[in-house]
Write a protein that holds these residues in place. Structure first.
Motif, PDB file in Angstrom:
ATOM      1  N   ARG A   2      -9.305  -0.255  -1.207  1.00  0.00           N
ATOM      2  CA  ARG A   2      -8.440  -1.065  -1.419  1.00  0.00           C
ATOM      3  C   ARG A   2      -6.917  -0.591  -0.677  1.00  0.00           C
ATOM      4  N   ARG A   3      -7.152   0.753  -0.640  1.00  0.00           N
ATOM      5  CA  ARG A   3      -5.733   1.601   0.054  1.00  0.00           C
ATOM      6  C   ARG A   3      -5.891   1.149   1.550  1.00  0.00           C
ATOM      7  N   TYR A   4      -7.453   1.344   2.091  1.00  0.00           N
ATOM      8  CA  TYR A   4      -7.489   1.040   3.385  1.00  0.00           C
ATOM      9  C   TYR A   4      -7.292  -0.316   3.890  1.00  0.00           C
ATOM     10  N   VAL A   5      -7.670  -1.267   2.964  1.00  0.00           N
ATOM     11  CA  VAL A   5      -7.420  -2.602   3.327  1.00  0.00           C
ATOM     12  C   VAL A   5      -5.951  -2.768   3.437  1.00  0.00           C
ATOM     13  N   ARG A   6      -4.977  -2.130   2.762  1.00  0.00           N
ATOM     14  CA  ARG A   6      -3.662  -2.612   2.548  1.00  0.00           C
ATOM     15  C   ARG A   6      -3.034  -1.668   3.997  1.00  0.00           C
ATOM     16  N   ILE A   7      -3.782  -0.638   4.193  1.00  0.00           N
ATOM     17  CA  ILE A   7      -3.434   0.059   5.696  1.00  0.00           C
ATOM     18  C   ILE A   7      -3.617  -1.056   6.764  1.00  0.00           C
ATOM     19  N   PHE A   8      -4.713  -1.333   6.794  1.00  0.00           N
ATOM     20  CA  PHE A   8      -5.204  -2.302   7.830  1.00  0.00           C
ATOM     21  C   PHE A   8      -4.385  -3.782   7.883  1.00  0.00           C
ATOM     22  N   ARG A   9      -3.875  -3.948   6.828  1.00  0.00           N
ATOM     23  CA  ARG A   9      -3.013  -5.171   6.619  1.00  0.00           C
ATOM     24  C   ARG A   9      -1.757  -4.877   7.462  1.00  0.00           C
ATOM     25  N   GLU A  10      -1.318  -3.631   7.248  1.00  0.00           N
ATOM     26  CA  GLU A  10       0.092  -3.076   7.858  1.00  0.00           C
ATOM     27  C   GLU A  10      -0.100  -3.302   9.234  1.00  0.00           C
ATOM     28  N   PHE A  11      -1.265  -2.384   9.787  1.00  0.00           N
ATOM     29  CA  PHE A  11      -1.751  -2.451  11.205  1.00  0.00           C
ATOM     30  C   PHE A  11      -1.710  -3.772  11.955  1.00  0.00           C
TER      31      PHE A  11
END
Length: 262
Positions: A2-11
């Protein structure tokens, strides 16, 4: 995860805001995408002026294959092409140092930091060509056909990513080679056509060594109702194996990286 999903969302958000600053460019790219898909369909028609089949595929089948190819190319140009060539520059200039010190997986960061949204037009056009091909064939895929298509095209994207990532990771040793992306493009272009049109050693290579046949042929066959569970499992298995190899190769290559500060 989920952390990487949030990071990708920020990208995603940051790149989307950046692209909104150049709205006029969107229209030019839209025209370019329509022109490109039009030329591709014209090329298929030229082939079929001379024959009724291409590598054992009928006209409508090849249109579906072309749509799958264009959809994947749009996904590649949206998420992968903006990032992969930058890895070469990061290694050459030593700016990979800044990425390695960030509290995020470096392979994830260099793979998905930059996104080009107008390339999603090619995804939509590809889906449109798929629909047109199915209409010409007068075939309506079942829900299970569509499910297998989604699974196999996702596996194809992962496989493409893994192969390209392994190719670009060689930049840790051969940083003066600027044509690594051209090598990948040449390989990917072979997936535009049915693998049955290739003969001899070329067909063996594209089926078993560099699995171009898996990348576009299997998703297309899924929508045409010509799939089986074995081929779907092969596609998923190949994607996972190559992703694991790409990950291992990346971690191995980092051991040989000499930072700009060392």
């Amino acid at each position: 995860m989920r952390r990487y999903v949030r990071i990708f969302r920020e990208f995603f958000r940051a790149c989307f805001v950046e692209e909104l600053e150049y709205r006029s460019e969107f229209l030019g790219n839209l025209v370019s995408s329509f022109f490109g898909i039009g030329i591709a369909i014209l090329t298929v028609n030229i082939f079929f002026y001379q024959t009724d089949q291409l590598g054992g595929w009928a006209y409508a089948d090849v249109l579906v294959l072309l749509g799958v190819f264009n959809t994947l190319r749009g996904m590649i140009d949206f998420a992968l092409r903006p990032n992969m060539p930058r890895l070469l520059e990061h290694v050459r200039r030593g700016t990979l140092d800044y990425i390695l010190t960030k509290p995020v997986d470096s392979m994830f960061y260099v793979s998905f930091r930059h996104l080009v949204f107008w390339r999603l037009i090619d995804v939509l056009l590809g889906l449109g060509v798929i629909g047109y091909g199915l209409m010409v064939k007068r075939y309506i895929p079942s829900l299970f056909d569509v499910l297998i298509f989604l699974i196999t095209i996702a596996a194809s994207f992962v496989l493409i990513y893994s192969l390209w990532m392994m190719l670009m990771t060689t930049s840790f040793w051969v940083i003066r080679i600027d044509d690594l992306s051209f090598i990948f493009d040449s390989f990917f272009e072979t997936a535009r056509f049915p693998v049955g049109m290739y003969r001899g050693w070329m067909r063996v290579v594209l089926t078993y060594v560099l699995p171009a046949a898996v990348i576009t042929n299997m998703p297309a066959l899924s929508l045409l109702g010509k799939w089986n569970m074995a081929t779907a499992l092969i596609a998923v298995s190949l994607a996972l194996v190559f992703l694991w190899l790409a990950r291992r190769f990346w971690r191995f290559a980092l051991r040989f990286y000499t930072s700009a500060s060392s």
